[in-house]
Scaffold this motif. Structure first.
Motif, PDB file in Angstrom:
ATOM      1  N   UNK A   1     -96.932  23.722 -44.455  1.00 43.15           N
ATOM      2  CA  UNK A   1     -96.071  23.879 -43.287  1.00 43.15           C
ATOM      3  C   UNK A   1     -96.835  23.627 -41.992  1.00 43.15           C
ATOM      4  N   UNK A   2     -98.161  23.442 -42.087  1.00 41.34           N
ATOM      5  CA  UNK A   2     -98.958  23.147 -40.901  1.00 41.34           C
ATOM      6  C   UNK A   2     -99.629  24.342 -40.268  1.00 41.34           C
ATOM      7  N   UNK A   3     -99.771  25.447 -41.038  1.00 40.69           N
ATOM      8  CA  UNK A   3    -100.473  26.616 -40.501  1.00 40.69           C
ATOM      9  C   UNK A   3    -101.984  26.339 -40.496  1.00 40.69           C
ATOM     10  N   UNK A   4    -102.744  27.036 -39.632  1.00 41.96           N
ATOM     11  CA  UNK A   4    -104.136  26.650 -39.375  1.00 41.96           C
ATOM     12  C   UNK A   4    -105.044  26.556 -40.591  1.00 41.96           C
ATOM     13  N   UNK A   5    -104.957  27.474 -41.558  1.00 45.63           N
ATOM     14  CA  UNK A   5    -105.908  27.445 -42.663  1.00 45.63           C
ATOM     15  C   UNK A   5    -105.796  26.157 -43.480  1.00 45.63           C
ATOM     16  N   UNK A   6    -104.631  25.519 -43.430  1.00 47.42           N
ATOM     17  CA  UNK A   6    -104.421  24.306 -44.229  1.00 47.42           C
ATOM     18  C   UNK A   6    -105.268  23.128 -43.754  1.00 47.42           C
ATOM     19  N   UNK A   7    -105.649  23.140 -42.494  1.00 47.96           N
ATOM     20  CA  UNK A   7    -106.461  22.029 -41.978  1.00 47.96           C
ATOM     21  C   UNK A   7    -107.754  21.877 -42.769  1.00 47.96           C
ATOM     22  N   UNK A   8    -108.371  23.005 -43.069  1.00 47.89           N
ATOM     23  CA  UNK A   8    -109.638  22.969 -43.807  1.00 47.89           C
ATOM     24  C   UNK A   8    -109.437  22.907 -45.312  1.00 47.89           C
ATOM     25  N   UNK A   9    -108.344  23.495 -45.811  1.00 49.43           N
ATOM     26  CA  UNK A   9    -108.202  23.684 -47.246  1.00 49.43           C
ATOM     27  C   UNK A   9    -107.429  22.595 -47.986  1.00 49.43           C
TER      28      UNK A   9
ATOM     29  N   UNK B   1     -95.983  18.169 -46.554  1.00 51.96           N
ATOM     30  CA  UNK B   1     -96.014  18.960 -45.321  1.00 51.96           C
ATOM     31  C   UNK B   1     -94.603  19.029 -44.754  1.00 51.96           C
ATOM     32  N   UNK B   2     -93.934  20.132 -45.010  1.00 52.08           N
ATOM     33  CA  UNK B   2     -92.554  20.308 -44.561  1.00 52.08           C
ATOM     34  C   UNK B   2     -92.446  20.337 -43.038  1.00 52.08           C
ATOM     35  N   UNK B   3     -93.533  20.692 -42.372  1.00 46.00           N
ATOM     36  CA  UNK B   3     -93.513  20.736 -40.918  1.00 46.00           C
ATOM     37  C   UNK B   3     -93.293  19.370 -40.287  1.00 46.00           C
ATOM     38  N   UNK B   4     -93.636  18.328 -41.004  1.00 42.74           N
ATOM     39  CA  UNK B   4     -93.509  16.975 -40.452  1.00 42.74           C
ATOM     40  C   UNK B   4     -92.064  16.488 -40.408  1.00 42.74           C
ATOM     41  N   UNK B   5     -91.153  17.241 -41.005  1.00 39.66           N
ATOM     42  CA  UNK B   5     -89.756  16.809 -41.019  1.00 39.66           C
ATOM     43  C   UNK B   5     -89.012  17.179 -39.745  1.00 39.66           C
ATOM     44  N   UNK B   6     -89.634  17.991 -38.882  1.00 40.43           N
ATOM     45  CA  UNK B   6     -88.952  18.463 -37.671  1.00 40.43           C
ATOM     46  C   UNK B   6     -89.805  18.198 -36.436  1.00 40.43           C
ATOM     47  N   UNK B   7     -89.166  18.230 -35.280  1.00 41.98           N
ATOM     48  CA  UNK B   7     -89.868  18.037 -34.007  1.00 41.98           C
ATOM     49  C   UNK B   7     -90.495  19.365 -33.578  1.00 41.98           C
ATOM     50  N   UNK B   8     -91.772  19.324 -33.267  1.00 40.19           N
ATOM     51  CA  UNK B   8     -92.487  20.537 -32.880  1.00 40.19           C
ATOM     52  C   UNK B   8     -92.463  20.756 -31.373  1.00 40.19           C
ATOM     53  N   UNK B   9     -92.689  22.007 -30.993  1.00 40.70           N
ATOM     54  CA  UNK B   9     -92.899  22.364 -29.597  1.00 40.70           C
ATOM     55  C   UNK B   9     -94.291  22.970 -29.478  1.00 40.70           C
ATOM     56  N   UNK B  10     -94.700  23.262 -28.265  1.00 35.37           N
ATOM     57  CA  UNK B  10     -96.021  23.841 -28.057  1.00 35.37           C
ATOM     58  C   UNK B  10     -95.921  25.343 -27.853  1.00 35.37           C
TER      59      UNK B  10
ATOM     60  N   UNK C   1    -101.645  24.864 -24.179  1.00 39.05           N
ATOM     61  CA  UNK C   1    -100.648  24.290 -25.075  1.00 39.05           C
ATOM     62  C   UNK C   1    -101.267  23.929 -26.422  1.00 39.05           C
ATOM     63  N   UNK C   2    -100.689  24.469 -27.465  1.00 34.29           N
ATOM     64  CA  UNK C   2    -101.097  24.208 -28.837  1.00 34.29           C
ATOM     65  C   UNK C   2     -99.830  24.034 -29.646  1.00 34.29           C
ATOM     66  N   UNK C   3     -99.836  23.093 -30.577  1.00 35.74           N
ATOM     67  CA  UNK C   3     -98.643  22.867 -31.391  1.00 35.74           C
ATOM     68  C   UNK C   3     -98.273  24.130 -32.156  1.00 35.74           C
ATOM     69  N   UNK C   4     -97.020  24.498 -32.081  1.00 39.87           N
ATOM     70  CA  UNK C   4     -96.509  25.713 -32.716  1.00 39.87           C
ATOM     71  C   UNK C   4     -96.050  25.390 -34.144  1.00 39.87           C
ATOM     72  N   UNK C   5     -96.645  26.003 -35.178  1.00 37.80           N
ATOM     73  CA  UNK C   5     -96.248  25.698 -36.556  1.00 37.80           C
ATOM     74  C   UNK C   5     -95.087  26.530 -37.084  1.00 37.80           C
ATOM     75  N   UNK C   6     -94.578  27.501 -36.312  1.00 36.14           N
ATOM     76  CA  UNK C   6     -93.640  28.499 -36.833  1.00 36.14           C
ATOM     77  C   UNK C   6     -92.200  27.991 -36.926  1.00 36.14           C
ATOM     78  N   UNK C   7     -92.039  26.785 -37.444  1.00 37.58           N
ATOM     79  CA  UNK C   7     -90.714  26.152 -37.490  1.00 37.58           C
ATOM     80  C   UNK C   7     -89.746  26.865 -38.435  1.00 37.58           C
ATOM     81  N   UNK C   8     -90.260  27.634 -39.375  1.00 40.41           N
ATOM     82  CA  UNK C   8     -89.409  28.308 -40.354  1.00 40.41           C
ATOM     83  C   UNK C   8     -88.599  29.456 -39.754  1.00 40.41           C
TER      84      UNK C   8
END
Length: 295
Positions: free
Chosen positions: A81-89, A104-113, A134-141
């Motif tokens: 979903x694009x949460x921070x730990x996934x970047x490394x793992x 990555x389900x997060x890529x299906x929607x437009x993000x905000x910061x 400003x940091x991309x907000x992953x909490x789309x769910x």
């Protein structure tokens, strides 16, 4: 007699084997608990979803356990979903299971910061004049309309991996979409008739998409685990007093020190609003009711 018994046992063994094969579930792993809710709503009894980030843990700093990596090695799909730990793992997940499909389900929607608001101490300056990070907000769910989009991709991926159960996945998706629509209508009825923009203060800025969807204003205390500086803390307390903030919302996965300090300074409550609760729909209903109560 012995031959008849042997044949009967062989038939029984065959039936048990067939039953086991037919009952085999599509093995998946998801990053956070709400995704398990979505996958199981659409997959039903055909799918098994293992959660990577354990309840009470932070997706910002989580490190998977050996048992989880063992389960991941048996999974066909990993829903990110694009949460921070996934970047490394995620690269390590690929190394652990080269047959794993990562979606990555997060890529299906437009993000905000995500924005932190550091309010000016000069009372003569306009309220909107502030510094922002400003940091991309992953909490789309946390936005039902976005979950409608996410659930479509989950349906399509499950069908791609298990076409024999297309009918079940399609039917389950339609039922879940109807539940999402009902929840969305309930939340709109809670917030929009009020005719005013409701501001709420949170420790971690998890509720930005929820706020945008229902016309609310989220005021965060920290960003990416960084505590506010003494100056920022003073400004936040000043802002909270000026706006008669009655409650500050915290989540179990983060430190509550700054939130409790502000709450103590202004005589407000600290209340829990957990964005990672597995019972997604009821959690949003409870959170909405709490927001309204503290309005």
């Amino acid at each position: 007699m012995k031959t008849t018994k042997t044949i009967a046992l062989s038939i029984l063994a065959l039936l048990l084997t067939c039953s086991t094969v037919s009952a085999a579930k599509l093995q998946t792993t998801v990053s956070i608990a709400p995704l398990k809710y979505f996958v199981e709503k659409i997959g039903g009894e055909k799918v098994k979803a293992n959660i990577m980030v354990k309840p009470g843990s932070s997706p910002a700093t989580y490190e998977p356990q050996p048992r989880q990596m063992a389960l991941l090695s048996k999974s066909e799909i990993y829903f990110a979903i694009g949460v921070p730990f996934e970047r490394a793992w995620i690269p390590r997940f690929r190394s652990a299971n080269d047959k794993l499909e990562i979606i990555n389900l997060g890529k299906t929607v437009v993000h905000q910061t995500m924005k932190t608001h550091v309010h000016d101490e000069d009372e003569h300056k306009h309220h909107n004049e502030h510094e922002t990070t400003q940091i991309t907000d992953p909490h789309v769910w946390l936005s039902p309309p976005l979950v409608r989009i996410i659930s479509q991709q989950i349906r399509d991926v499950l069908i791609e991996h298990d076409p024999a159960n297309t009918e079940a996945y399609t039917s389950n998706y339609l039922n879940f979409a109807a539940e999402i629509n009902k929840l969305d209508s309930e939340l709109l009825n809670i917030f929009t008739p009020k005719g005013e923009r409701f501001s709420f203060m949170v420790y971690h800025p998890s509720w930005g998409y929820f706020a945008r969807t229902y016309g609310l204003n989220q005021i965060p205390i920290e960003l990416e685990g960084k505590e506010p500086s003494p100056k920022e803390l003073t400004q936040l307390i000043k802002f909270a007093k000026k706006n008669s903030v009655k409650a500050i919302f915290i989540q179990p996965q983060f430190s509550q020190k700054s939130a409790r300090a502000i709450a103590s300074s202004i005589g407000a409550e600290t209340l829990t609003a957990d964005p990672l609760a597995e019972d997604w729909a009821e959690n949003l209903r409870r959170t909405a009711a709490t927001f309204i109560k503290e309005r």
